[in-house]
Scaffold this motif. Sequence first.
Motif, short mmCIF file in Angstrom:
data_model
loop_
_atom_site.label_atom_id
_atom_site.label_comp_id
_atom_site.label_asym_id
_atom_site.label_seq_id
_atom_site.Cartn_x
_atom_site.Cartn_y
_atom_site.Cartn_z
N ASP A 73 22.52 173.74 1.50
CA ASP A 73 22.00 172.39 1.68
C ASP A 73 22.66 171.67 2.86
N SER A 74 23.68 172.31 3.45
CA SER A 74 24.30 171.76 4.65
C SER A 74 24.92 172.91 5.44
N GLY A 75 25.25 172.64 6.70
CA GLY A 75 25.83 173.68 7.53
C GLY A 75 26.27 173.09 8.86
N PRO A 76 26.79 173.92 9.75
CA PRO A 76 27.25 173.43 11.05
C PRO A 76 26.10 172.91 11.89
N LEU A 77 26.39 171.90 12.69
CA LEU A 77 25.38 171.32 13.57
C LEU A 77 24.79 172.37 14.49
N ASP A 79 23.91 175.40 13.83
CA ASP A 79 22.78 176.05 13.16
C ASP A 79 21.54 175.18 13.22
N GLU A 80 21.74 173.88 13.02
CA GLU A 80 20.60 172.95 13.07
C GLU A 80 20.02 172.90 14.49
N LEU A 81 20.88 172.97 15.50
CA LEU A 81 20.40 172.98 16.88
C LEU A 81 19.61 174.25 17.19
N ASN A 82 20.05 175.38 16.64
CA ASN A 82 19.30 176.62 16.84
C ASN A 82 17.90 176.52 16.25
N LEU A 83 17.81 175.92 15.06
CA LEU A 83 16.50 175.73 14.43
C LEU A 83 15.62 174.81 15.29
N LEU A 84 16.22 173.72 15.79
CA LEU A 84 15.46 172.78 16.61
C LEU A 84 15.00 173.43 17.91
N ASN A 85 15.84 174.28 18.50
CA ASN A 85 15.44 174.96 19.73
C ASN A 85 14.25 175.87 19.49
N ARG A 86 14.22 176.53 18.34
CA ARG A 86 13.06 177.39 18.02
C ARG A 86 11.81 176.54 17.80
N TYR A 87 11.98 175.44 17.08
CA TYR A 87 10.83 174.56 16.81
C TYR A 87 10.26 173.99 18.11
N VAL A 88 11.14 173.45 18.95
CA VAL A 88 10.68 172.86 20.21
C VAL A 88 10.15 173.94 21.14
N GLY A 89 10.76 175.14 21.09
CA GLY A 89 10.29 176.23 21.93
C GLY A 89 8.84 176.57 21.67
N VAL A 90 8.46 176.57 20.40
CA VAL A 90 7.06 176.82 20.04
C VAL A 90 6.17 175.73 20.63
N GLU A 91 6.60 174.49 20.49
CA GLU A 91 5.80 173.38 21.00
C GLU A 91 5.72 173.39 22.53
N GLN A 92 6.79 173.82 23.19
CA GLN A 92 6.77 173.86 24.65
C GLN A 92 5.76 174.87 25.17
N VAL A 93 5.66 176.01 24.51
CA VAL A 93 4.63 176.98 24.91
C VAL A 93 3.25 176.41 24.66
N ARG A 94 3.09 175.76 23.52
CA ARG A 94 1.78 175.21 23.17
C ARG A 94 1.33 174.15 24.16
N PHE A 95 2.28 173.34 24.64
CA PHE A 95 1.92 172.25 25.55
C PHE A 95 2.01 172.65 27.02
N ALA A 112 30.56 170.54 13.31
CA ALA A 112 30.44 169.42 12.36
C ALA A 112 29.35 169.73 11.34
N THR A 113 29.61 169.38 10.10
CA THR A 113 28.67 169.67 9.01
C THR A 113 27.57 168.60 8.94
N VAL A 114 26.31 169.06 8.86
CA VAL A 114 25.18 168.15 8.71
C VAL A 114 24.25 168.69 7.62
N PRO A 115 23.48 167.84 6.96
CA PRO A 115 22.50 168.32 5.99
C PRO A 115 21.44 169.19 6.66
N SER A 116 21.09 170.29 6.01
CA SER A 116 20.09 171.20 6.57
C SER A 116 18.74 170.51 6.71
N PHE A 117 18.05 170.81 7.80
CA PHE A 117 16.69 170.31 8.04
C PHE A 117 16.61 168.80 8.16
N LEU A 118 17.73 168.14 8.43
CA LEU A 118 17.73 166.69 8.53
C LEU A 118 17.07 166.21 9.82
#
Length: 215
Positions: A73-77, A79-95, A112-118
């Motif tokens: 339910d939480s993890g290092p920032l 990991d969250e940045l890696n997820l965001l890079n994948r998400y935005v990467g998909v959108e960048q190709v689409r646009f 730093a610890t942050v809530p997952s998917f926040l």
Amino acid sequence: RFRERELAASQLETQLAEARLRMLRMQLNPHFLFNAMNTIAMLVRAGRSSESVTMLLALSALMRDALRNDAPDSGPLEDELNLLNRYVGVEQVRFGGKLAFDVDVPDSLKSATVPSFLLQPLIENAIRHGRAASDGRAAIGIRAERTDDRLVLSVWDDGAEIIALAKDSHGVGLQNVRERLLQLYGAAQSFEIGRSAEKTVARLSIPIQFAASAS
């Protein structure tokens, strides 16, 4: 009996928190998934195999993270940045290169610890808002800062108007972020949206903690 009731209430609260996180992970905008798959199909038909493979791999990794049953339910920032890079990467190709993404996070804060998917709902909202208020091009970004014993995370876009404060029509919105922060941190958190340097900024502040020995 009092202790038993306290334990039952605590267990129920934990179960509700876990259920809320599972729901958030499943609430990736269905239109995002549909549009991503449609873009992959169009790239394949156009013979742009390299781009289609890149997008398919990014989408696959993103869905793997979203659907993991054992995800914390939480993890290092980081990991969250890696997820965001994948998400935005998909959108960048689409646009087609019309979406710029800036990440300003010092190495000292990546553990730093942050809530997952926040942050994913904030990035999704920034993309939608930035593109809606422009000619199709948009710039978004994320910034992390440490202020004393607090971690401050900002997600911005270059859209012209302040984003709505309520839930969006797909149920993954700013209100979910507010409620989750309140549930996790109570009065020790803050979340606000405003304008700064001609950008719309969603800024949240939480007590700083580290996933590993760091300061």
